[in-house]
Write a protein that holds these residues in place. Sequence first.
Motif, PDB file in Angstrom:
ATOM      1  N   GLY A 158       0.797  -1.217   0.000  1.00 56.55           N
ATOM      2  CA  GLY A 158       0.000   0.000   0.000  1.00 56.55           C
ATOM      3  C   GLY A 158       0.826   1.263   0.000  1.00 56.55           C
ATOM      4  O   GLY A 158       0.291   2.364  -0.118  1.00 56.55           O
ATOM      5  N   ASN A 159       2.151   1.124   0.089  1.00 55.98           N
ATOM      6  CA  ASN A 159       3.024   2.300   0.174  1.00 55.98           C
ATOM      7  C   ASN A 159       3.090   3.092  -1.127  1.00 55.98           C
ATOM      8  O   ASN A 159       3.447   4.270  -1.118  1.00 55.98           O
ATOM      9  CB  ASN A 159       4.434   1.876   0.585  1.00 55.98           C
ATOM     10  N   SER A 160       2.792   2.451  -2.245  1.00 50.34           N
ATOM     11  CA  SER A 160       2.902   3.130  -3.533  1.00 50.34           C
ATOM     12  C   SER A 160       1.645   3.905  -3.897  1.00 50.34           C
ATOM     13  O   SER A 160       1.636   4.638  -4.885  1.00 50.34           O
ATOM     14  CB  SER A 160       3.187   2.109  -4.635  1.00 50.34           C
ATOM     15  N   ALA A 161       0.566   3.738  -3.116  1.00 52.94           N
ATOM     16  CA  ALA A 161      -0.712   4.404  -3.378  1.00 52.94           C
ATOM     17  C   ALA A 161      -1.269   4.061  -4.749  1.00 52.94           C
ATOM     18  O   ALA A 161      -1.976   4.859  -5.367  1.00 52.94           O
ATOM     19  CB  ALA A 161      -0.585   5.918  -3.228  1.00 52.94           C
ATOM     20  N   SER A 162      -0.932   2.879  -5.251  1.00 54.44           N
ATOM     21  CA  SER A 162      -1.473   2.423  -6.523  1.00 54.44           C
ATOM     22  C   SER A 162      -2.821   1.760  -6.308  1.00 54.44           C
ATOM     23  O   SER A 162      -3.202   1.430  -5.180  1.00 54.44           O
ATOM     24  CB  SER A 162      -0.506   1.439  -7.185  1.00 54.44           C
ATOM     25  N   SER A 163      -3.561   1.556  -7.374  1.00 56.09           N
ATOM     26  CA  SER A 163      -4.881   0.935  -7.277  1.00 56.09           C
ATOM     27  C   SER A 163      -4.775  -0.577  -7.330  1.00 56.09           C
ATOM     28  O   SER A 163      -3.765  -1.142  -7.785  1.00 56.09           O
ATOM     29  CB  SER A 163      -5.763   1.423  -8.427  1.00 56.09           C
ATOM     30  N   SER A 164      -5.828  -1.244  -6.888  1.00 56.52           N
ATOM     31  CA  SER A 164      -5.857  -2.701  -6.991  1.00 56.52           C
ATOM     32  C   SER A 164      -5.890  -3.132  -8.448  1.00 56.52           C
ATOM     33  O   SER A 164      -5.351  -4.186  -8.801  1.00 56.52           O
ATOM     34  CB  SER A 164      -7.081  -3.253  -6.249  1.00 56.52           C
ATOM     35  N   GLY A 165      -6.501  -2.309  -9.304  1.00 59.54           N
ATOM     36  CA  GLY A 165      -6.543  -2.641 -10.726  1.00 59.54           C
ATOM     37  C   GLY A 165      -5.159  -2.704 -11.340  1.00 59.54           C
ATOM     38  O   GLY A 165      -4.834  -3.643 -12.077  1.00 59.54           O
ATOM     39  N   LEU A 166      -4.325  -1.701 -11.045  1.00 58.04           N
ATOM     40  CA  LEU A 166      -2.964  -1.705 -11.559  1.00 58.04           C
ATOM     41  C   LEU A 166      -2.159  -2.843 -10.939  1.00 58.04           C
ATOM     42  O   LEU A 166      -1.370  -3.510 -11.624  1.00 58.04           O
ATOM     43  CB  LEU A 166      -2.280  -0.374 -11.272  1.00 58.04           C
ATOM     44  N   THR A 167      -2.349  -3.099  -9.659  1.00 62.74           N
ATOM     45  CA  THR A 167      -1.633  -4.177  -8.978  1.00 62.74           C
ATOM     46  C   THR A 167      -1.937  -5.519  -9.635  1.00 62.74           C
ATOM     47  O   THR A 167      -1.032  -6.319  -9.904  1.00 62.74           O
ATOM     48  CB  THR A 167      -2.004  -4.219  -7.493  1.00 62.74           C
ATOM     49  N   LYS A 168      -3.213  -5.782  -9.888  1.00 63.15           N
ATOM     50  CA  LYS A 168      -3.597  -7.039 -10.542  1.00 63.15           C
ATOM     51  C   LYS A 168      -3.031  -7.116 -11.960  1.00 63.15           C
ATOM     52  O   LYS A 168      -2.631  -8.188 -12.411  1.00 63.15           O
ATOM     53  CB  LYS A 168      -5.118  -7.170 -10.572  1.00 63.15           C
TER      54      LYS A 168
ATOM     55  N   ARG B 244      -1.237   2.050 -22.178  1.00 66.53           N
ATOM     56  CA  ARG B 244      -2.096   1.737 -23.325  1.00 66.53           C
ATOM     57  C   ARG B 244      -2.994   0.533 -23.042  1.00 66.53           C
ATOM     58  O   ARG B 244      -3.933   0.271 -23.792  1.00 66.53           O
ATOM     59  CB  ARG B 244      -1.229   1.460 -24.554  1.00 66.53           C
ATOM     60  N   GLU B 245      -2.659  -0.202 -21.989  1.00 65.80           N
ATOM     61  CA  GLU B 245      -3.414  -1.417 -21.658  1.00 65.80           C
ATOM     62  C   GLU B 245      -4.430  -1.190 -20.543  1.00 65.80           C
ATOM     63  O   GLU B 245      -5.442  -1.894 -20.465  1.00 65.80           O
ATOM     64  CB  GLU B 245      -2.450  -2.523 -21.225  1.00 65.80           C
ATOM     65  N   ILE B 246      -4.175  -0.221 -19.680  1.00 62.62           N
ATOM     66  CA  ILE B 246      -5.050   0.047 -18.537  1.00 62.62           C
ATOM     67  C   ILE B 246      -4.992   1.539 -18.242  1.00 62.62           C
ATOM     68  O   ILE B 246      -3.956   2.179 -18.421  1.00 62.62           O
ATOM     69  CB  ILE B 246      -4.603  -0.772 -17.304  1.00 62.62           C
ATOM     70  N   GLU B 247      -6.096   2.105 -17.811  1.00 64.74           N
ATOM     71  CA  GLU B 247      -6.138   3.530 -17.501  1.00 64.74           C
ATOM     72  C   GLU B 247      -5.451   3.783 -16.166  1.00 64.74           C
ATOM     73  O   GLU B 247      -5.848   3.235 -15.131  1.00 64.74           O
ATOM     74  CB  GLU B 247      -7.594   4.008 -17.436  1.00 64.74           C
ATOM     75  N   LEU B 248      -4.411   4.607 -16.200  1.00 66.36           N
ATOM     76  CA  LEU B 248      -3.666   4.923 -14.983  1.00 66.36           C
ATOM     77  C   LEU B 248      -4.267   6.135 -14.289  1.00 66.36           C
ATOM     78  O   LEU B 248      -4.820   7.036 -14.927  1.00 66.36           O
ATOM     79  CB  LEU B 248      -2.198   5.197 -15.311  1.00 66.36           C
ATOM     80  N   GLY B 249      -4.113   6.143 -12.973  1.00 64.40           N
ATOM     81  CA  GLY B 249      -4.569   7.280 -12.194  1.00 64.40           C
ATOM     82  C   GLY B 249      -3.400   8.118 -11.727  1.00 64.40           C
ATOM     83  O   GLY B 249      -2.228   7.815 -12.004  1.00 64.40           O
ATOM     84  N   VAL B 250      -3.708   9.202 -11.014  1.00 59.35           N
ATOM     85  CA  VAL B 250      -2.683  10.104 -10.489  1.00 59.35           C
ATOM     86  C   VAL B 250      -1.635   9.310  -9.707  1.00 59.35           C
ATOM     87  O   VAL B 250      -1.969   8.416  -8.931  1.00 59.35           O
ATOM     88  CB  VAL B 250      -3.344  11.165  -9.585  1.00 59.35           C
ATOM     89  N   LYS B 251      -0.385   9.604  -9.960  1.00 54.24           N
ATOM     90  CA  LYS B 251       0.793   9.029  -9.309  1.00 54.24           C
ATOM     91  C   LYS B 251       1.221   7.664  -9.869  1.00 54.24           C
ATOM     92  O   LYS B 251       2.380   7.256  -9.710  1.00 54.24           O
ATOM     93  CB  LYS B 251       0.596   8.901  -7.790  1.00 54.24           C
ATOM     94  N   GLU B 252       0.335   6.942 -10.518  1.00 54.70           N
ATOM     95  CA  GLU B 252       0.652   5.577 -10.909  1.00 54.70           C
ATOM     96  C   GLU B 252       1.799   5.455 -11.927  1.00 54.70           C
ATOM     97  O   GLU B 252       2.536   4.467 -11.883  1.00 54.70           O
ATOM     98  CB  GLU B 252      -0.601   4.864 -11.396  1.00 54.70           C
TER      99      GLU B 252
END
Length: 283
Positions: free
Chosen positions: A159-169, A206-214
């Motif tokens: 959780g330290n990277s503040a990334s989403s579960s979607g990007l993690t998966k 191009r494969e997944i929509e990234l959010g802020v910071k990702e």
Amino acid sequence: MTVFSRRKFLKSSIVASSLPLAASKAMAEVKVQDSPAIEAGPIGKPSAPIVIKTRRDFTPDVYRCVCWNHTPMTIAPETLTAIDASRAEFLQFLKAHPELNIYGVNIHSGDWAKKRLSKDELNSYLRQGLNTGVSFGDPLPDRIVRGIVMARLVGMVSGNSASSSGLTKHICKMLDNPVQPKVPREGQGGAGEVCPLGILFDNIPREIELGVKEPMTLINGHPTATSLCLDGYLRSVGTIKLCEEIFALAADGLQAPDEHFSAQLEACWDDPTKFAVSRHFAV
């Protein structure tokens, strides 16, 4: 008297022409220490699927199973929920402090780090490719690249990277691919590991929509160095075992007295590694 048994290796199948094969076999047989999560199977043979719950589950044995043996790996559902909770906290912090300039989040990165991103610039930034460096030469071994992907997941799972579960998966899903992207091992002239990570994850926007910071989550940090260090460690485990056998043959060829390797000398050695060698080959 317990002595170092060297002569048993005279009947060994280890000869100069078979040393690479012997090294691979040795690496497959030696269990990595201090890795309670899972025991690695033989090289090239996947074990049971691995479910990651916390960053502590990323052990050397798990690394070997996933990166060398292509064992499937997934992230536990409760962990994915916690990841999204951490990201929600980060987004709330950004909303509460709009005056803050955060590198690669609401300001540019690199040489333009002092410039605030407009809304249009941020949207473009989140969708552009991540490969901004120039690299060349032979590619890193596939197992190393898989290790980079797995090491990248450590901060995401915590959780330290503040990334989403979607990007993690999505990043975890990369490990299901039999062949990873080609990452050149030379020409890494960028800051930190931006060049190799930019090449490895270039297609992600191009494969997944990234959010802020990702984007920064993907290309900053040191997963490349982590993968290289772990690979060297695991390869040395088998090498050490093989070297013990080779030196035993050499000692016998030189007709060194058995008494020189006696366990009774442990008090003089005062070295646990020498104790281990003596006891491993004792009769």
